[in-house]
Design a protein around this motif. Sequence first.
Motif, short mmCIF file in Angstrom:
data_model
loop_
_atom_site.label_atom_id
_atom_site.label_comp_id
_atom_site.label_asym_id
_atom_site.label_seq_id
_atom_site.Cartn_x
_atom_site.Cartn_y
_atom_site.Cartn_z
N ASP A 8 24.51 67.05 53.22
CA ASP A 8 24.39 66.16 52.06
C ASP A 8 24.64 64.70 52.44
O ASP A 8 24.91 64.39 53.60
CB ASP A 8 25.28 66.64 50.90
CG ASP A 8 26.77 66.52 51.19
OD1 ASP A 8 27.17 65.79 52.13
OD2 ASP A 8 27.55 67.16 50.46
N GLN A 9 24.57 63.83 51.44
CA GLN A 9 24.72 62.39 51.67
C GLN A 9 26.12 62.00 52.13
O GLN A 9 26.32 60.91 52.66
CB GLN A 9 24.35 61.62 50.41
CG GLN A 9 25.25 61.93 49.23
CD GLN A 9 24.70 61.37 47.94
OE1 GLN A 9 23.53 61.05 47.84
NE2 GLN A 9 25.56 61.25 46.94
N GLU A 70 15.90 69.28 50.01
CA GLU A 70 16.27 68.37 48.93
C GLU A 70 16.58 69.15 47.65
O GLU A 70 17.54 68.84 46.95
CB GLU A 70 15.14 67.36 48.68
CG GLU A 70 14.91 66.40 49.82
CD GLU A 70 14.10 66.99 50.98
OE1 GLU A 70 13.44 68.05 50.80
OE2 GLU A 70 14.15 66.41 52.07
N LYS A 74 20.14 69.51 45.66
CA LYS A 74 20.25 69.23 44.22
C LYS A 74 20.93 70.41 43.52
O LYS A 74 21.79 70.21 42.66
CB LYS A 74 18.86 68.98 43.64
CG LYS A 74 18.89 68.58 42.20
CD LYS A 74 17.51 68.23 41.68
CE LYS A 74 17.62 67.84 40.22
NZ LYS A 74 16.33 67.49 39.66
#
Length: 83
Positions: A8-9, A70, A74
């Motif tokens: 993840d980010q 992605e 989410k």
Amino acid sequence: MEQREVTDQNNTTWTCVQAYAGVSGQAAEKATDLAETSEGTVTVVCTPSGGEQTVRLELQSDWQQNLSDEALLKQLEEGKKNR
């Protein structure tokens, strides 16, 4: 046992595996049948590399092949909110 990793980010790497995926032999087919709901979803458990908590998701049974990284990330974000 087929697993999938996404990052993840926040640079947390998540290792996701379908519940009962480690079952083998005669019990494997029965476990797979029991794990899939009538809506065609399965429970997927995602374990983080860092300080996050494990997240359980209900995903379509073809999540390994047809869910993008992605979209999986989410789903993880939504799953973290709903714990």
